[in-house]
Scaffold this active site. Structure first.
Site, short mmCIF file in Angstrom:
data_model
loop_
_atom_site.label_atom_id
_atom_site.label_comp_id
_atom_site.label_asym_id
_atom_site.label_seq_id
_atom_site.Cartn_x
_atom_site.Cartn_y
_atom_site.Cartn_z
N ASP A 51 0.84 -1.20 0.00
CA ASP A 51 0.00 0.00 0.00
C ASP A 51 0.88 1.26 0.00
O ASP A 51 0.37 2.38 -0.03
CB ASP A 51 -1.02 -0.01 1.15
CG ASP A 51 -0.38 -0.08 2.52
OD1 ASP A 51 0.85 -0.20 2.60
OD2 ASP A 51 -1.12 0.00 3.52
N SER A 52 2.21 1.05 -0.04
CA SER A 52 3.12 2.17 -0.31
C SER A 52 2.80 2.80 -1.66
O SER A 52 3.30 3.87 -1.98
CB SER A 52 4.58 1.70 -0.28
OG SER A 52 4.76 0.57 -1.12
N LYS A 118 -1.02 -9.25 3.42
CA LYS A 118 -0.23 -8.73 4.55
C LYS A 118 -1.10 -7.74 5.33
O LYS A 118 -1.83 -6.94 4.73
CB LYS A 118 1.03 -8.03 4.04
CG LYS A 118 1.86 -7.38 5.15
CD LYS A 118 3.28 -7.08 4.71
CE LYS A 118 3.46 -5.82 3.92
NZ LYS A 118 3.08 -4.59 4.63
N GLU A 120 -0.99 -5.17 9.04
CA GLU A 120 -0.13 -4.55 10.04
C GLU A 120 -0.65 -4.83 11.44
O GLU A 120 -1.85 -4.67 11.70
CB GLU A 120 -0.06 -3.03 9.79
CG GLU A 120 0.62 -2.71 8.47
CD GLU A 120 0.81 -1.22 8.22
OE1 GLU A 120 0.59 -0.40 9.14
OE2 GLU A 120 1.19 -0.86 7.09
N GLU A 187 9.81 -3.81 10.17
CA GLU A 187 10.20 -2.51 9.59
C GLU A 187 10.78 -1.58 10.66
O GLU A 187 10.15 -1.36 11.71
CB GLU A 187 8.98 -1.86 8.92
CG GLU A 187 9.30 -0.49 8.32
CD GLU A 187 8.26 0.02 7.33
OE1 GLU A 187 7.27 -0.69 7.07
OE2 GLU A 187 8.47 1.13 6.82
O1 KIV Z 1 3.61 -1.06 1.53
C1 KIV Z 1 4.79 -1.41 1.50
O2 KIV Z 1 5.53 -1.21 0.54
C2 KIV Z 1 5.32 -2.10 2.68
C3 KIV Z 1 6.81 -2.21 2.78
C4 KIV Z 1 7.33 -0.94 3.33
C5 KIV Z 1 7.21 -3.40 3.58
O3 KIV Z 1 4.57 -2.52 3.52
#
Ligand code: KIV
Length: 271
Positions: A51-52, A118, A120, A187
């Site tokens: 989600d980056s 994934k 958090e 992270e």
């Molecule tokens: O969203 C992302 O790119 C991430 C990485 C920073 C691990 O979660």
């Protein structure tokens, strides 16, 4: 030897075997088909549709505006060109507030082509992790700096620095593993804590600013190509330095992660 050979897709079984055989796992983010194809050609074993993309594709200052619909779109783009790599897609902010909502969101990402989702968080996500895994959704947890909580944390800060915070994070990691998570992203934590958590778990840890001893490494693609605006975080290395093409830079990343050259001491945090 690399696992990304021949035509066989990488599976979670391969990744667990790499972890136990101490072969480093390579991961990079991608959000589109061109980069997905290139990462496959370069031998990157796992691709994170992170989600980056809220920051690097959409230009936001955090990941919180990203929606499930947008994650689905980018997961489909990456999956279309994927030949071998294991695909992990982020459950975005506020899309997994309870188990039923989490399953709905995860199902959309899996239908779009993700092999794993994934999320958090630590022990407060145990019920959700368990619920997803029992319904056949593979889960990667994410501890340390949690970008979706940036407004709560008051900025992007290194986590787990005190003795208490470090042992609490180890407990969180063990709780995620016990709930059924099959991978863990760590992270921005001290390198010594990255090492300790990796030693204590049976599942692979993927570090981003978590030291050289994690089972594998991940970076945001635009960061490691040196094209993200602003000052890069300490844990980023610009792999375009000394390389004349994006392909050469990505291959150098794969080589350096595999050999343990990246991350160096200068990319890590002290406890
Ligand atoms: O969203 C992302 O790119 C991430 C990485 C920073 C691990 O979660």
């Amino acid at each position: 030897m690399g696992y990304l050979q021949g035509d066989k897709p990488i599976t979670i079984t391969n990744l667990l075997a790499m972890h136990s055989e101490r072969e480093k796992i390579t991961m990079l983010t991608a959000y589109d088909s061109t980069m997905s194809a290139l990462l496959n050609r370069c031998g990157v074993e796992t691709i994170l549709i992170g989600d980056s993309l809220g920051n690097v594709i959409q230009g936001h200052s955090s990941t919180t505006p990203v929606t499930v619909e947008q994650m689905v779109y980018h997961t489909e783009c990456v999956a279309r060109a994927n030949t071998h790599a294991f695909l992990i897609a982020d459950l975005p902010f506020a899309s997994y507030g309870d188990p039923v909502q989490a399953l709905d969101s995860a199902a959309e990402l899996m239908r779009a082509g993700a092999d794993m989702v994934k999320l958090e968080g630590g022990d407060w996500q145990v019920e959700i992790i368990q619920y997803l895994v029992e319904r056949s959704v593979p889960v990667c947890a994410h501890l340390g700096l949690l970008p979706q909580s940036v407004h709560l944390l008051g900025g992007y800060k290194v986590q787990g620095k005190s003795k208490d915070a470090a042992s609490h994070m180890l407990e969180q990691a063990l709780a995620c593993e016990a709930a059924g998570a099959q991978m863990l992203v760590l992270e921005a934590i001290p390198s010594s804590l990255g090492e300790k958590i990796t030693e204590e778990l049976h599942i692979p840890t993927i570090g981003i600013g978590a030291g050289p001893d994690c089972s594998g490494q991940v970076l945001v693609l635009q960061d490691m190509l040196g094209i993200s605006p602003g000052k890069p975080p300490k844990f980023v290395k610009n792999f375009m330095d000394g390389h004349s093409s994006v392909e050469a830079a990505i291959k150098a990343y794969v080589r350096e992660v595999k050999s343990g050259k990246f991350p160096g001491l200068e990319h890590g945090f002290a406890g």
